[in-house]
Write an enzyme that holds these catalytic residues in place. Sequence first.
Site, PDB file in Angstrom:
ATOM      1  N   GLY A 300       0.668  -1.315   0.480  1.00  0.00           N
ATOM      2  CA  GLY A 300       0.185   0.088  -0.100  1.00  0.00           C
ATOM      3  C   GLY A 300       0.814   1.463  -0.078  1.00  0.00           C
ATOM      4  CD  GLU A 301       3.437   2.472   3.599  1.00  0.00           C
ATOM      5  OE1 GLU A 301       4.596   2.463   2.459  1.00  0.00           O
ATOM      6  OE2 GLU A 301       3.941   1.903   4.464  1.00  0.00           O
TER       7      GLU A 301
END
Length: 334
Positions: A300-301
């Site tokens: 993610g991120e």
Amino acid sequence: MLADELQHKIDFKTKPLGALGFLEQLAHKIGMVQQTTSPILIKPHIVVFAADHGIATAGVSAYPQEVTYQMVMNFLGGGAAINVFCRQNGFDMKIVDAGVNFDFPEGLDLINKKVRKSSRNILEEPAMTIDEYQLALENGRSVVKEISETGCNIIGFGEMGIGNTSASSLMMSQLFNVPIVDCVGRGTGLNDAQLQNKIDILSKCIEKYPTLETADEIAQTFGGLEIAQMMGAMEEAYRQNMLILIDGFIATVAVASLAKKNTEILDNCIFCHVSDEYAHIKLLALLGQKALLNLNLRVGEGTGCALAYPLIQSAVNFLDEMSSFEDANVSNKD
């Protein structure tokens, strides 16, 4: 026509026809978005939206809810994967508190767009009220409006929120009428028993809300505050005619919700990677999209956006800088 001019410019570079593969399609797409045969990438940004999910308390994640705020502090300290890749590839990174269940101290380099502390537990009630959902959309739009004033024309979006693969699985299932079991993955690293528990919990959520119809109803009921803010941000990025970098499963669900209302937003999107999250490759196929990378990422991120950026820059650079057969006095094929 611009499309033909771009294709002609690509085809007559000093290479066999089509030899740069998907980079050629990417260069064409970027030229069409920017309406020029000589595109340029200006002040790339990645925005990470963070929020907690009430459903996390039901045991759908391998990690406890407090990891969300702890990871936000890690972002702010520059120590997460996305920080490393943003520094490497020249991104300006912004962190947004969309709804983290924590009171952050004053003075942090954190954009405060908190609608509430965590979405609600969707086993009991919709994740957001209509007003909270609309505010989340507007908050996301406002973040991108401010960034657009810097001249940025390419922007990626990431997220942090324990429980958000569950919210995304529910959204995908309802948006595309796909059985929930085909939309659920291991998220933060569930074992087989934990994965089955997650499927059972999400099946109960589906049963609780049998009358959802529109993409907005689905997002309001099952989504998270960071997902809703990402949707508003993507919507504004499209309005500003930016190139929109799409990260993994959760970001793809966000843009899929918008595409249900306006498929043209996909014209501005570059899908950066195929996530290791089980349903992502199916979701990309449902949208008719191909991703740049497949590195088995599930961080993610926005990490996939930052990692894909050098390839995106390469597509622009070959279009702008590579010689044509005529320029280089190289014989073309007969």
